[in-house]
Design a protein around this motif. Sequence first.
Motif, PDB file in Angstrom:
ATOM      1  N   THR A 188     -15.814   2.663  10.188  1.00 12.99           N
ATOM      2  CA  THR A 188     -15.904   3.230   8.856  1.00 12.99           C
ATOM      3  C   THR A 188     -14.583   3.891   8.477  1.00 12.99           C
ATOM      4  N   GLY A 189     -14.195   3.745   7.215  1.00  9.98           N
ATOM      5  CA  GLY A 189     -13.013   4.446   6.747  1.00  9.98           C
ATOM      6  C   GLY A 189     -13.274   5.925   6.597  1.00  9.98           C
ATOM      7  N   ALA A 190     -14.508   6.276   6.275  1.00  7.01           N
ATOM      8  CA  ALA A 190     -14.917   7.676   6.142  1.00  7.01           C
ATOM      9  C   ALA A 190     -16.422   7.742   6.335  1.00  7.01           C
ATOM     10  N   SER A 191     -16.867   8.660   7.180  1.00  7.40           N
ATOM     11  CA  SER A 191     -18.288   8.770   7.504  1.00  7.40           C
ATOM     12  C   SER A 191     -19.073   9.342   6.329  1.00  7.40           C
ATOM     13  N   GLN A 229     -17.333   4.838   1.475  1.00  3.01           N
ATOM     14  CA  GLN A 229     -17.033   6.231   1.160  1.00  3.01           C
ATOM     15  C   GLN A 229     -15.539   6.482   0.994  1.00  3.01           C
ATOM     16  N   LEU A 230     -14.717   5.549   1.432  1.00  5.46           N
ATOM     17  CA  LEU A 230     -13.265   5.729   1.379  1.00  5.46           C
ATOM     18  C   LEU A 230     -12.687   5.305   0.040  1.00  5.46           C
ATOM     19  N   VAL A 231     -13.053   4.128  -0.430  1.00  6.14           N
ATOM     20  CA  VAL A 231     -12.401   3.535  -1.601  1.00  6.14           C
ATOM     21  C   VAL A 231     -12.618   4.341  -2.883  1.00  6.14           C
ATOM     22  N   PRO A 232     -13.810   4.887  -3.161  1.00  2.98           N
ATOM     23  CA  PRO A 232     -14.015   5.557  -4.452  1.00  2.98           C
ATOM     24  C   PRO A 232     -13.148   6.785  -4.690  1.00  2.98           C
ATOM     25  N   GLY A 233     -12.680   7.438  -3.615  1.00  3.36           N
ATOM     26  CA  GLY A 233     -11.930   8.673  -3.805  1.00  3.36           C
ATOM     27  C   GLY A 233     -10.580   8.706  -3.130  1.00  3.36           C
ATOM     28  N   SER A 234     -10.025   7.552  -2.771  1.00  2.59           N
ATOM     29  CA  SER A 234      -8.764   7.503  -2.047  1.00  2.59           C
ATOM     30  C   SER A 234      -7.917   6.349  -2.542  1.00  2.59           C
ATOM     31  N   PHE A 235      -6.613   6.488  -2.406  1.00  2.00           N
ATOM     32  CA  PHE A 235      -5.725   5.358  -2.666  1.00  2.00           C
ATOM     33  C   PHE A 235      -5.757   4.450  -1.448  1.00  2.00           C
TER      34      PHE A 235
END
Length: 477
Positions: A188-191, A229-235
Amino acid sequence: MTVLNWRARADSVAAGPDPFDIQAVRRHFMFLDCGRIVTNNAASTQPPRELLRLQASLAPEYENVHRGQSAASQLMTARFEQSYDTIAQFLGAPSRACIALYRNTTEAINSVMYSLLTEFRDGDNVVTTLMEHNSNYVPWYAMCREVLPRLGRRVDYRLARFDPRTGELDLEHLASLIDARTKLVCCTGASNFLGTRNPLAAVRALADASGYCQPSGEKRSYLLVDGAQLVPGSFVDVRALDVDYLAFSFHKLLAPFGVGVLYAKEHLLDASLPFLYGGDMIAEGRVFPWQVEYNALPWKYAAGTPNILGAIVSAQAVRILVDLALTPGRPVYFGTAKPLPRAAVRSAMERISSWNQQLTSRALDGLEAIGGITIYGPRDPARRTSLVAFNLAARDPVSVAEALNRAGVESRAGCHCATLAHHALGLNPPASCRLSFYLYNTPDDVDQAVAAVAAVTRRTHFRLLPAEYPRSRLRPR
């Protein structure tokens, strides 16, 4: 495509020293009309009114794509194909040939499993982690325990630990699990429970060093990243990350439900078998009793009639997201097919990330002051996404979420589909309560959510009715 009227009526007054204009952003969302405090954004975000109007505006020229010579069909086909270009530009992908659209992240990950299914050799393994969403564990469990055994093939899955105190991925343990028979590493990019942002560059390096011999001749393990969870709030730049596969869902990025994305390196999509067969994935006229030829990328992975309106609206969600972060009072990219410059995407996503981090820091500070609370994941807001999961001593998390709802605060309780991580922490039941924030939330939202949690610990009746919001018909009386 005609640029739509935003009707923003923004006064362009920035919120404090941060250039992120939260008040102008909030004018684009309808949920405020109901007085809702939306803090369950890790599950689904709210669509801006412009996207809902856009979907309705497409009705007069509603038609199928790649299946007609009418002007309406040609126009809809152009808009549909442009949506792939927008998504590729948002991710930094080389072209639309790297993009496949599915219903959600779960289906996108399953498509990778089924596409690679016949490539696994007896004795291979897949490495994933204990912090994964079920959608990035159960497909590999099923493949290893249920599907491949029926084909007489033995493939193992291995689970890397995380530090129960900090929520950080145990890179040493992960390294010990990856070997020359590891075809794929899934991370996962972010849990969505711990909030942890995983060090993807370090994970990539471990996968690169495995020495596994892929069919292409590459000697490395593939890397699949669950980016829900990573893509919506990160570049995110897929080429800079050098990921082989990345999946995410648009319903966590302002769009309505029903569209998920799989990015994959073009040579992998070109060489792999499709997940679904029939319809648009077949080359025109190339079906014979002795041979079937598949369509060119990306349509090779677009079986049947696609979610046409969903794809168009979802791609425009990316464009309005950039506009909301940079110029919330006027559209620049929304409603157009103009290229999305990497500099604009980077600036927008970094601004959103910074705002989310401020909200998360405020939530952590407030929640940590509440007696009897256990907060999961990193304490440093820079090392996590904009969610905070917690439990209160002697309180069932579902009853906590229900009490928060009575106070007007929308949260989520349960295992958040991160069941392995809850079990790893010894939680019984395997559940927690979670608050999660997005670009339209305010510090006041955070403060009211924290106050509601504190009130639950005091067992007092607590109800929020902010004076600036009309009484919501959704609130219990």
